[in-house]
Design an enzyme around this catalytic site. Structure first.
Site, PDB file in Angstrom:
ATOM      1  N   LYS A  13       0.843  -1.212   0.000  1.00 40.13           N
ATOM      2  CA  LYS A  13       0.000   0.000   0.000  1.00 40.13           C
ATOM      3  C   LYS A  13       0.873   1.255   0.000  1.00 40.13           C
ATOM      4  O   LYS A  13       0.658   2.166  -0.792  1.00 40.13           O
ATOM      5  CB  LYS A  13      -0.938   0.001   1.228  1.00 40.13           C
ATOM      6  CG  LYS A  13      -1.900  -1.177   1.271  1.00 40.13           C
ATOM      7  CD  LYS A  13      -2.855  -1.092   2.449  1.00 40.13           C
ATOM      8  CE  LYS A  13      -2.161  -1.143   3.792  1.00 40.13           C
ATOM      9  NZ  LYS A  13      -1.458  -2.408   4.082  1.00 40.13           N
ATOM     10  N   ARG A  88      -9.883   0.896   8.697  1.00 42.15           N
ATOM     11  CA  ARG A  88      -9.266  -0.380   9.021  1.00 42.15           C
ATOM     12  C   ARG A  88     -10.293  -1.355   9.578  1.00 42.15           C
ATOM     13  O   ARG A  88      -9.978  -2.475   9.890  1.00 42.15           O
ATOM     14  CB  ARG A  88      -8.249  -0.054  10.098  1.00 42.15           C
ATOM     15  CG  ARG A  88      -7.020  -0.832  10.250  1.00 42.15           C
ATOM     16  CD  ARG A  88      -6.133  -0.902   9.055  1.00 42.15           C
ATOM     17  NE  ARG A  88      -4.856  -1.365   9.473  1.00 42.15           N
ATOM     18  CZ  ARG A  88      -3.714  -0.767   9.208  1.00 42.15           C
ATOM     19  NH1 ARG A  88      -3.686   0.317   8.478  1.00 42.15           N
ATOM     20  NH2 ARG A  88      -2.592  -1.275   9.629  1.00 42.15           N
ATOM     21  N   ARG A 128      11.564  -5.918   4.716  1.00 35.19           N
ATOM     22  CA  ARG A 128      11.395  -4.468   4.520  1.00 35.19           C
ATOM     23  C   ARG A 128      12.409  -3.678   5.368  1.00 35.19           C
ATOM     24  O   ARG A 128      12.655  -3.989   6.515  1.00 35.19           O
ATOM     25  CB  ARG A 128       9.980  -4.052   4.932  1.00 35.19           C
ATOM     26  CG  ARG A 128       9.816  -2.521   4.948  1.00 35.19           C
ATOM     27  CD  ARG A 128       8.396  -2.077   5.028  1.00 35.19           C
ATOM     28  NE  ARG A 128       7.688  -2.583   6.170  1.00 35.19           N
ATOM     29  CZ  ARG A 128       6.372  -2.448   6.338  1.00 35.19           C
ATOM     30  NH1 ARG A 128       5.658  -1.817   5.422  1.00 35.19           N
ATOM     31  NH2 ARG A 128       5.780  -2.935   7.398  1.00 35.19           N
ATOM     32  N   ARG A 161      11.263  -1.949  10.970  1.00 36.12           N
ATOM     33  CA  ARG A 161      10.180  -1.522  11.863  1.00 36.12           C
ATOM     34  C   ARG A 161      10.005  -2.497  13.018  1.00 36.12           C
ATOM     35  O   ARG A 161      10.130  -3.698  12.844  1.00 36.12           O
ATOM     36  CB  ARG A 161       8.861  -1.423  11.065  1.00 36.12           C
ATOM     37  CG  ARG A 161       8.605  -0.032  10.545  1.00 36.12           C
ATOM     38  CD  ARG A 161       7.484   0.056   9.557  1.00 36.12           C
ATOM     39  NE  ARG A 161       6.218  -0.546   9.964  1.00 36.12           N
ATOM     40  CZ  ARG A 161       5.091  -0.457   9.254  1.00 36.12           C
ATOM     41  NH1 ARG A 161       5.081   0.239   8.121  1.00 36.12           N
ATOM     42  NH2 ARG A 161       3.981  -1.029   9.659  1.00 36.12           N
ATOM     43  N   ARG A 172      -0.508  -9.317  13.133  1.00 42.10           N
ATOM     44  CA  ARG A 172      -1.116  -8.270  12.287  1.00 42.10           C
ATOM     45  C   ARG A 172      -1.993  -8.907  11.203  1.00 42.10           C
ATOM     46  O   ARG A 172      -3.034  -8.365  10.849  1.00 42.10           O
ATOM     47  CB  ARG A 172      -0.024  -7.404  11.659  1.00 42.10           C
ATOM     48  CG  ARG A 172       0.608  -6.454  12.678  1.00 42.10           C
ATOM     49  CD  ARG A 172       1.940  -5.915  12.203  1.00 42.10           C
ATOM     50  NE  ARG A 172       1.858  -5.117  11.012  1.00 42.10           N
ATOM     51  CZ  ARG A 172       2.905  -4.895  10.202  1.00 42.10           C
ATOM     52  NH1 ARG A 172       4.077  -5.423  10.466  1.00 42.10           N
ATOM     53  NH2 ARG A 172       2.753  -4.132   9.145  1.00 42.10           N
TER      54      ARG A 172
HETATM   55  P1  AP5 Z   1       4.846  -1.607   1.827  1.00 38.88           P
HETATM   56  O1  AP5 Z   1       4.514  -0.738   0.669  1.00 38.88           O
HETATM   57  O2  AP5 Z   1       5.600  -1.003   2.960  1.00 38.88           O
HETATM   58  O3  AP5 Z   1       3.518  -2.371   2.344  1.00 38.88           O
HETATM   59  P2  AP5 Z   1       2.243  -1.822   3.129  1.00 38.88           P
HETATM   60  O4  AP5 Z   1       1.032  -2.494   2.539  1.00 38.88           O
HETATM   61  O5  AP5 Z   1       2.246  -0.325   3.172  1.00 38.88           O
HETATM   62  O6  AP5 Z   1       2.559  -2.461   4.532  1.00 38.88           O
HETATM   63  P3  AP5 Z   1       2.428  -1.859   6.013  1.00 38.88           P
HETATM   64  O7  AP5 Z   1       3.093  -2.874   6.895  1.00 38.88           O
HETATM   65  O8  AP5 Z   1       2.934  -0.451   6.096  1.00 38.88           O
HETATM   66  O9  AP5 Z   1       0.915  -1.905   6.199  1.00 38.88           O
HETATM   67  P4  AP5 Z   1       0.187  -1.990   7.519  1.00 38.88           P
HETATM   68  O10 AP5 Z   1      -1.190  -1.806   7.025  1.00 38.88           O
HETATM   69  O11 AP5 Z   1       0.426  -3.208   8.325  1.00 38.88           O
HETATM   70  O12 AP5 Z   1       0.887  -0.875   8.404  1.00 38.88           O
HETATM   71  P5  AP5 Z   1       0.494   0.648   8.724  1.00 38.88           P
HETATM   72  O13 AP5 Z   1       1.739   1.423   8.656  1.00 38.88           O
HETATM   73  O14 AP5 Z   1      -0.690   1.097   7.932  1.00 38.88           O
HETATM   74  O15 AP5 Z   1       5.651  -2.884   1.256  1.00 38.88           O
HETATM   75  C1  AP5 Z   1       6.156  -3.884   2.121  1.00 38.88           C
HETATM   76  C2  AP5 Z   1       7.510  -4.402   1.567  1.00 38.88           C
HETATM   77  O16 AP5 Z   1       7.283  -5.057   0.331  1.00 38.88           O
HETATM   78  C3  AP5 Z   1       8.547  -3.302   1.293  1.00 38.88           C
HETATM   79  O17 AP5 Z   1       9.826  -3.747   1.658  1.00 38.88           O
HETATM   80  C4  AP5 Z   1       8.458  -3.086  -0.236  1.00 38.88           C
HETATM   81  O18 AP5 Z   1       9.704  -2.679  -0.771  1.00 38.88           O
HETATM   82  C5  AP5 Z   1       8.063  -4.485  -0.705  1.00 38.88           C
HETATM   83  N1  AP5 Z   1       7.225  -4.464  -1.907  1.00 38.88           N
HETATM   84  C6  AP5 Z   1       6.185  -3.614  -2.179  1.00 38.88           C
HETATM   85  N2  AP5 Z   1       5.644  -3.922  -3.362  1.00 38.88           N
HETATM   86  C7  AP5 Z   1       6.328  -4.992  -3.848  1.00 38.88           C
HETATM   87  C8  AP5 Z   1       6.242  -5.774  -5.040  1.00 38.88           C
HETATM   88  N3  AP5 Z   1       5.311  -5.509  -6.002  1.00 38.88           N
HETATM   89  N4  AP5 Z   1       7.117  -6.806  -5.191  1.00 38.88           N
HETATM   90  C9  AP5 Z   1       8.045  -7.075  -4.251  1.00 38.88           C
HETATM   91  N5  AP5 Z   1       8.186  -6.359  -3.114  1.00 38.88           N
HETATM   92  C10 AP5 Z   1       7.341  -5.331  -2.911  1.00 38.88           C
HETATM   93  O19 AP5 Z   1      -0.020   0.512  10.242  1.00 38.88           O
HETATM   94  C11 AP5 Z   1       0.877   0.199  11.296  1.00 38.88           C
HETATM   95  C12 AP5 Z   1       0.095   0.174  12.618  1.00 38.88           C
HETATM   96  O20 AP5 Z   1      -0.491   1.480  12.877  1.00 38.88           O
HETATM   97  C13 AP5 Z   1      -1.091  -0.792  12.672  1.00 38.88           C
HETATM   98  O21 AP5 Z   1      -0.672  -2.107  13.016  1.00 38.88           O
HETATM   99  C14 AP5 Z   1      -1.952  -0.133  13.772  1.00 38.88           C
HETATM  100  O22 AP5 Z   1      -1.434  -0.402  15.049  1.00 38.88           O
HETATM  101  C15 AP5 Z   1      -1.769   1.352  13.489  1.00 38.88           C
HETATM  102  N6  AP5 Z   1      -2.807   1.865  12.568  1.00 38.88           N
HETATM  103  C16 AP5 Z   1      -2.601   2.374  11.325  1.00 38.88           C
HETATM  104  N7  AP5 Z   1      -3.780   2.755  10.777  1.00 38.88           N
HETATM  105  C17 AP5 Z   1      -4.741   2.464  11.693  1.00 38.88           C
HETATM  106  C18 AP5 Z   1      -6.164   2.601  11.708  1.00 38.88           C
HETATM  107  N8  AP5 Z   1      -6.838   3.115  10.658  1.00 38.88           N
HETATM  108  N9  AP5 Z   1      -6.827   2.199  12.821  1.00 38.88           N
HETATM  109  C19 AP5 Z   1      -6.184   1.697  13.889  1.00 38.88           C
HETATM  110  N10 AP5 Z   1      -4.837   1.526  13.941  1.00 38.88           N
HETATM  111  C20 AP5 Z   1      -4.128   1.901  12.850  1.00 38.88           C
END
Ligand code: AP5
Length: 218
Positions: A13, A88, A128, A161, A172
Site C-alpha cells: 500500500k 481499518r 522491509r 520496523r 497483524r
Molecule cells: P509496503 O509498501 O511497505 O507495504 P504496506 O502495505 O504499506 O505495509 P504496512 O506494513 O505499512 O501496512 P500496515 O497496514 O500493516 O501498516 P500501517 O503502517 O498502515 O511494502 C512492504 C515491503 O514489500 C517493502 O519492503 C516493499 O519494498 C516491498 N514491496 C512492495 N511492493 C512490492 C512488489 N510488487 N514486489 C516485491 N516487493 C514489494 O499501520 C501500522 C500500525 O499502525 C497498525 O498495526 C496499527 O497499530 C496502526 N494503525 C494504522 N492505521 C490504523 C487505523 N486506521 N486504525 C487503527 N490503527 C491503525
C-alpha cells in the site's frame, strides 16, 4: 478524487500510494506514518498509539478517527486524497462516510484493494527496511539499496520496523482477517470496490493500479 487503498499488511500500500498520489496530484494520507511520526517524536498521540502498534493491534477508533478528521481538514486534502491504512474496520468506514457527507458534502470515488497471498506478505514484511531520514521503503531482496543499510536516495540509515518481527507480522495478519477483511465485503456491497493483483514487479502493479483507477479520474 477521493480514494481508499486497502489490503493486508505488506501488500504494498505504502509503495503504491506514493506513485498513485503523485500521478493524480493528491496527498497520500497514511495513518500508520502519522502514528509512527508521533511515536518517534514522543507526542501525546504517540503515547496513546504506541503500545497498540507494538503488539500489532489497531489503535482505538476514537484516537484514530480524531486524527483523520484533523488531517482531512487541512488545505491540501480539500480537492481529494489517497487514504492508506484508513479505514481499518467497518465502524471506521461508516464514520468516514458520515464525516465526508456532513462536513464536505462529498463521498469516496473508489476503494482499491491490493490482492496478495499471505506467504508473499510475510516475505515482503520480513525483508522491509525504511530510511530514517526520507522514509523511502526498501526490501533486502526485492528492492535492495546499493549499500547495505544505507538509503540510495538520501544516504540515510535504514532500519527495520518494530512491528516487522515474524510473530508480530503473524498477529497483524490475524487482525487483518478479523477486523479489516470485512471492509472488502462492505465496499463491494456499496459498489465502490475494485481489486487488482498486487504481485509482480512494483512498476507492473503501479500500471495495473492506474489502469483500474482511470475510469474514476475526473
Ligand atoms: P509496503 O509498501 O511497505 O507495504 P504496506 O502495505 O504499506 O505495509 P504496512 O506494513 O505499512 O501496512 P500496515 O497496514 O500493516 O501498516 P500501517 O503502517 O498502515 O511494502 C512492504 C515491503 O514489500 C517493502 O519492503 C516493499 O519494498 C516491498 N514491496 C512492495 N511492493 C512490492 C512488489 N510488487 N514486489 C516485491 N516487493 C514489494 O499501520 C501500522 C500500525 O499502525 C497498525 O498495526 C496499527 O497499530 C496502526 N494503525 C494504522 N492505521 C490504523 C487505523 N486506521 N486504525 C487503527 N490503527 C491503525
Amino acid at each position: 478524487m477521493r480514494i481508499v487503498l486497502v489490503g493486508p499488511p505488506g501488500a504494498g500500500k505504502g509503495t503504491q500510494a506514493q506513485f498513485i498520489a503523485s500521478h493524480l496530484a493528491i496527498p497520500r494520507i497514511s495513518t500508520g506514518d502519522i502514528f509512527r511520526y508521533n511515536v518517534t517524536n514522543r507526542t501525546e498521540l504517540g503515547r496513546q498509539a504506541r503500545e497498540f502498534m507494538e503488539r500489532g493491534d489497531l489503535v482505538p477508533d476514537e484516537v484514530t478517527v480524531a486524527m483523520v478528521r484533523t488531517r482531512l481538514s487541512e488545505e491540501d486534502a480539500q480537492e481529494g486524497f489517497l487514504l492508506d491504512g484508513y479505514p481499518r474496520n467497518v465502524p471506521q468506514a461508516v464514520i468516514l462516510e458520515k464525516m465526508l457527507a456532513s462536513e464536505w458534502g462529498a463521498k469516496l470515488d473508489v476503494v482499491l484493494e491490493l490482492v496478495v497471498d499471505e506467504d508473499e506478505v510475510v516475505r515482503r514484511l520480513s525483508g522491509r527496511r525504511t530510511c530514517r531520514v526520507c522514509e523511502r521503503v526498501w526490501h533486502v531482496l526485492y528492492d535492495p539499496p546499493a549499500r547495505v543499510a544505507v538509503c540510495d536516495d538520501c544516504g540515510g540509515e535504514l532500519f527495520q520496523r518494530d512491528d516487522d518481527s515474524e510473530s508480530t507480522i503473524r498477529h497483524r495478519l490475524e487482525v487483518y482477517t478479523l477486523q479489516t477483511a470485512p471492509l472488502v465485503s462492505f465496499y463491494a456491497d456499496e459498489g465502490t470496490l475494485i481489486g487488482i493483483d498486487a504481485t509482480g514487479p512494483v512498476e507492473e502493479v503501479t500500471s495495473r493500479a492506474l489502469a483500474a483507477l482511470r475510469p474514476f479520474v475526473h
